[in-house]
Motif scaffolding. Structure first.
Motif, PDB file in Angstrom:
ATOM      1  N   ASN A 139      -2.841  14.068  21.804  1.00  0.00           N
ATOM      2  CA  ASN A 139      -2.579  14.640  23.126  1.00  0.00           C
ATOM      3  C   ASN A 139      -2.697  16.157  23.002  1.00  0.00           C
ATOM      4  OD1 ASN A 139      -1.404  15.773  25.418  1.00  0.00           O
ATOM      5  ND2 ASN A 139       0.207  14.219  25.576  1.00  0.00           N
ATOM      6  N   LYS A 152       0.248  18.636  23.253  1.00  0.00           N
ATOM      7  CA  LYS A 152       1.281  18.675  22.213  1.00  0.00           C
ATOM      8  C   LYS A 152       0.969  19.731  21.146  1.00  0.00           C
ATOM      9  CE  LYS A 152       3.630  15.278  24.011  1.00  0.00           C
ATOM     10  NZ  LYS A 152       4.943  15.517  24.661  1.00  0.00           N
ATOM     11  N   GLN A 199      -1.801  14.063  34.903  1.00  0.00           N
ATOM     12  CA  GLN A 199      -2.397  14.582  33.662  1.00  0.00           C
ATOM     13  C   GLN A 199      -2.623  16.094  33.762  1.00  0.00           C
ATOM     14  OE1 GLN A 199      -3.685  12.449  30.766  1.00  0.00           O
ATOM     15  NE2 GLN A 199      -2.060  11.210  31.644  1.00  0.00           N
ATOM     16  N   ASP A 204       1.229  11.790  19.040  1.00  0.00           N
ATOM     17  CA  ASP A 204       1.195  13.055  19.781  1.00  0.00           C
ATOM     18  C   ASP A 204      -0.005  13.913  19.402  1.00  0.00           C
ATOM     19  OD1 ASP A 204       3.452  12.431  21.174  1.00  0.00           O
ATOM     20  OD2 ASP A 204       4.795  13.761  20.065  1.00  0.00           O
ATOM     21  N   ASP A 256      -3.182  12.769  28.034  1.00  0.00           N
ATOM     22  CA  ASP A 256      -2.288  11.813  27.382  1.00  0.00           C
ATOM     23  C   ASP A 256      -2.893  10.426  27.553  1.00  0.00           C
ATOM     24  OD1 ASP A 256      -0.303  10.316  26.298  1.00  0.00           O
ATOM     25  OD2 ASP A 256       1.165  10.668  27.890  1.00  0.00           O
TER      26      ASP A 256
END
Length: 346
Positions: free
Chosen positions: A261, A264, A288, A258, A177
């Motif tokens: 990431n 996701k 993380q 998103d 992220d």
């Protein structure tokens, strides 16, 4: 130091898997190692599986030499072939380019690796490219997660024959992220660095005129202080100081969507994953790694996430960097991950 540990193993061959224009080295390469043929014939009696390694280095430095050769040695001794893969790096490339390089490397593995290895290593065992794992630490850990993600995504949307899914993933301290760690706008680079270090700034900006880079080794046996003032090294220090790595990596300023990431986009078909949570990591917050664990648990995917009292780099840095602790990490964390992965390759 235990005979488990080695600093380097010369590859059996080096292969260009993707030509790249205006590149320092003509393109992206992979180094390949194969188990000794007598071992394969006597112990395996068939094709050998493959471990795919990605180097770290903040998507800015690194090479096929900057991986955990202790793992390569162990896999070769247990009948697993290995490759270490390059990819284009910042600032001439972004994450989308890097992900495409990883996918292109996987395509090369599926369709061309065996012929290429046989050309350079006559009588090499045949590699079963349907039995692959990926492994990496830091940026390489993110690469491992992204390749698994992109293979599964391709298999979901494609009407063409499905690509073999990876058997498993080994990832250590990956940034996932970017909003949570490298999230300053690109403009902060010049604001913070140029006034404070004007002379270094003049040297650093030359990186924008350099060719595309797929290889910049950082685990050199003898450190050359002159390299510390080369544009690429200065750029890495500058984006770290200004917290702007994410803006360069993703090609936009935060907040990042998103889609950038990897957690996701994970689904219930994601491969079994071994994620190292480095509790002493001063570079990538251990949260993380916890994020990967929670996501996969929620999807019902097998995930092993040991909490390791270790700093950033313990998986892929040479044991001599941690002479008093490397053996403990090997026995308690790294070796169990390799044994776990080997079962997945059966």
């Amino acid at each position: 130091m235990s005979d488990v540990f080695v600093d380097n193993i010369e590859p059996h061959c080096r292969l260009l898997f993707k030509p790249v224009g205006h590149c320092q080295t003509k393109g992206a390469h992979m180094d390949a190692w194969v188990p000794k043929e007598p071992f394969v014939r006597e112990k395996i009696c068939g094709k050998v599986p493959l471990a795919i390694f990605f180097h770290g280095g903040a998507f800015t430095i690194g090479s096929t030499h900057d991986i955990g050769f202790n793992q390569v040695k162990w896999f070769l001794e247990h009948g697993v072939a290995c490759v270490s893969v390059e990819y284009r790096m910042l600032p001439q490339a972004q994450l989308s380019d890097i992900r495409m390089d990883l996918v292109d490397a996987y395509k090369f593995i599926l369709f061309e690796l065996n012929n290429a290895v046989q050309f350079h290593v006559p009588n090499a065992p045949e590699i079963d490219t349907t039995r692959c794992l990926v492994s990496g630490g830091s940026a390489g850990g993110s690469c491992a997660l992204w390749l698994a993600h992109d293979i599964e995504h391709w298999n979901t949307i494609s009407e063409n024959p499905k690509a073999p899914s990876l058997r498993c993933v080994i990832s250590a301290y990956p940034p996932v992220d970017i909003n949570g760690i490298f999230a300053s706008p690109r403009e902060e680079l010049e604001k913070k660095v140029r006034p404070a270090f004007p002379d270094l700034w003049k040297k650093m900006i030359k990186i924008y005129d350099e060719p595309v880079c797929c290889s910049e080794p950082y685990l050199d046996p003898v450190h050359d202080p002159k390299k510390d003032e080369e544009p690429r090294q200065l750029f890495l220090k500058a984006v770290t100081l200004s917290n702007t790595l994410g803006s360069f990596l993703l090609g936009k300023n935060p907040p990042f969507p998103d889609a950038d990431n990897v957690t996701k986009g994970m689904t219930s078909s994601y491969p079994p994953t071994f994620i190292f949570c480095a509790l002493e990591d001063g570079m990538i917050p251990v949260e993380q790694s916890f994020m990967v664990e929670r996501t996969l648990q929620g999807l019902g995917v097998e995930v092993v996430a040991p909490r390791v009292p270790a700093p950033h780099g313990f998986l892929d840095m040479p044991a001599k960097c941690f002479p008093d602790r490397a053996q403990g990490w090997w026995d308690q964390a790294i070796l169990p991950s390799l044994e776990w992965a080997l079962k997945k390759l059966q």
